[in-house]
Design a protein around this motif. Structure first.
Motif, PDB file in Angstrom:
ATOM      1  N   SER A  69       0.846  -1.180   0.000  1.00 57.33           N
ATOM      2  CA  SER A  69       0.000   0.000   0.000  1.00 57.33           C
ATOM      3  C   SER A  69       0.887   1.236   0.000  1.00 57.33           C
ATOM      4  O   SER A  69       2.057   1.169   0.361  1.00 57.33           O
ATOM      5  CB  SER A  69      -0.936  -0.009   1.205  1.00 57.33           C
ATOM      6  OG  SER A  69      -0.187  -0.067   2.392  1.00 57.33           O
ATOM      7  N   ALA A  75      -3.604  -1.067   4.064  1.00 59.85           N
ATOM      8  CA  ALA A  75      -4.464  -1.730   3.092  1.00 59.85           C
ATOM      9  C   ALA A  75      -5.844  -1.927   3.718  1.00 59.85           C
ATOM     10  O   ALA A  75      -5.950  -2.342   4.868  1.00 59.85           O
ATOM     11  CB  ALA A  75      -3.876  -3.071   2.684  1.00 59.85           C
ATOM     12  N   ARG A  77      -9.283  -3.420   4.987  1.00 56.13           N
ATOM     13  CA  ARG A  77      -9.837  -4.744   5.291  1.00 56.13           C
ATOM     14  C   ARG A  77     -11.299  -4.821   4.878  1.00 56.13           C
ATOM     15  O   ARG A  77     -11.802  -5.870   4.555  1.00 56.13           O
ATOM     16  CB  ARG A  77      -9.736  -5.022   6.785  1.00 56.13           C
ATOM     17  CG  ARG A  77      -8.368  -5.322   7.253  1.00 56.13           C
ATOM     18  CD  ARG A  77      -8.431  -5.716   8.701  1.00 56.13           C
ATOM     19  NE  ARG A  77      -7.104  -6.030   9.193  1.00 56.13           N
ATOM     20  CZ  ARG A  77      -6.857  -6.350  10.422  1.00 56.13           C
ATOM     21  NH1 ARG A  77      -7.834  -6.394  11.302  1.00 56.13           N
ATOM     22  NH2 ARG A  77      -5.641  -6.628  10.804  1.00 56.13           N
ATOM     23  N   CYS A  79     -14.485  -4.496   2.588  1.00 51.43           N
ATOM     24  CA  CYS A  79     -14.694  -4.610   1.145  1.00 51.43           C
ATOM     25  C   CYS A  79     -15.184  -3.302   0.539  1.00 51.43           C
ATOM     26  O   CYS A  79     -14.802  -2.943  -0.571  1.00 51.43           O
ATOM     27  CB  CYS A  79     -15.693  -5.722   0.841  1.00 51.43           C
ATOM     28  SG  CYS A  79     -15.049  -7.360   1.201  1.00 51.43           S
ATOM     29  N   LYS A  82     -12.308  -1.021   0.191  1.00 55.87           N
ATOM     30  CA  LYS A  82     -11.469  -1.519  -0.897  1.00 55.87           C
ATOM     31  C   LYS A  82     -12.020  -1.044  -2.243  1.00 55.87           C
ATOM     32  O   LYS A  82     -11.274  -0.602  -3.113  1.00 55.87           O
ATOM     33  CB  LYS A  82     -11.432  -3.046  -0.842  1.00 55.87           C
ATOM     34  CG  LYS A  82     -10.528  -3.694  -1.832  1.00 55.87           C
ATOM     35  CD  LYS A  82     -10.551  -5.204  -1.609  1.00 55.87           C
ATOM     36  CE  LYS A  82      -9.626  -5.920  -2.533  1.00 55.87           C
ATOM     37  NZ  LYS A  82      -9.649  -7.369  -2.332  1.00 55.87           N
ATOM     38  N   TYR A  85     -11.474   2.840  -2.489  1.00 51.93           N
ATOM     39  CA  TYR A  85     -10.076   3.176  -2.767  1.00 51.93           C
ATOM     40  C   TYR A  85      -9.708   2.880  -4.222  1.00 51.93           C
ATOM     41  O   TYR A  85      -8.887   3.568  -4.813  1.00 51.93           O
ATOM     42  CB  TYR A  85      -9.126   2.409  -1.851  1.00 51.93           C
ATOM     43  CG  TYR A  85      -9.077   2.921  -0.433  1.00 51.93           C
ATOM     44  CD1 TYR A  85      -9.225   4.272  -0.141  1.00 51.93           C
ATOM     45  CD2 TYR A  85      -8.879   2.052   0.620  1.00 51.93           C
ATOM     46  CE1 TYR A  85      -9.190   4.741   1.152  1.00 51.93           C
ATOM     47  CE2 TYR A  85      -8.831   2.512   1.921  1.00 51.93           C
ATOM     48  CZ  TYR A  85      -8.991   3.852   2.184  1.00 51.93           C
ATOM     49  OH  TYR A  85      -8.935   4.305   3.472  1.00 51.93           O
ATOM     50  N   ASN A  86     -10.290   1.851  -4.787  1.00 50.76           N
ATOM     51  CA  ASN A  86      -9.990   1.456  -6.175  1.00 50.76           C
ATOM     52  C   ASN A  86     -11.123   1.854  -7.114  1.00 50.76           C
ATOM     53  O   ASN A  86     -11.516   1.085  -7.982  1.00 50.76           O
ATOM     54  CB  ASN A  86      -9.761  -0.052  -6.235  1.00 50.76           C
ATOM     55  CG  ASN A  86      -8.599  -0.466  -5.386  1.00 50.76           C
ATOM     56  OD1 ASN A  86      -7.522   0.122  -5.468  1.00 50.76           O
ATOM     57  ND2 ASN A  86      -8.800  -1.461  -4.541  1.00 50.76           N
TER      58      ASN A  86
END
Length: 119
Positions: A69, A75, A77, A79, A82, A85-86
Motif C-alpha cells: 500500500s 491496506a 480490510r 470490502c 477496498k 479506494y480502487n
C-alpha cells in the motif's frame, strides 16, 4: 370564524394529501427496506458477479494483505473501503451500486437531521 373560501379549501386539501402521501411513502419504504432482504441480496449478487476486486476473497481464514500500500496508508480490510479506494478500476455496475447506496445514505443523513421526511 366563518367557512373557508375556495382557495383556502384547496390549500388545506393539498396540505392534507401531501401529508398522507408522505406518511404512506415513509411507512412503505421502511417496511420494504427492513423486511425485504431481496433489496440487498440483488446488489450483493451483482457485486459478487461483476466485480473482480471481490472475487479474490479467500474462503479460508483471513490473512494479512500481501499487497503493498502507499506509504502511510494501510491496506483496507473492509470490502466497501477496498472498492472506494480502487474507484477507477471498478466496473460500471459496481460504481452505480456504490453511488446509489452512498447517495441514499448521505441524503438520509442530511434530510433526517433537518427534520424533513426521509426514511
Amino acid at each position: 370564524m366563518g367557512l373557508l373560501d375556495p382557495s383556502q379549501k384547496e390549500v388545506l386539501r393539498f396540505a392534507v394529501n401531501c401529508r398522507i402521501l408522505t406518511l404512506v411513502l415513509q411507512v412503505l419504504t421502511r417496511f420494504l427496506g427492513s423486511s425485504t432482504p431481496v433489496m440487498y441480496w440483488f446488489p450483493a449478487h451483482l457485486l459478487q458477479e461483476q466485480e473482480p476486486l471481490l472475487r479474490c476473497v479467500d474462503a479460508g481464514p483471513r490473512k494479512a494483505p500481501e499487497q503493498k500500500s502507499p506509504p502511510g496508508q494501510k491496506a483496507p480490510r473492509n470490502c466497501l473501503m477496498k472498492l472506494l479506494y480502487n474507484w477507477k478500476s471498478c466496473s460500471p455496475v459496481t460504481r452505480c451500486i456504490l453511488v446509489y447506496f452512498l447517495t441514499y445514505w448521505l441524503l438520509g443523513l442530511i434530510l433526517h437531521c433537518n427534520f424533513l421526511p426521509w426514511t
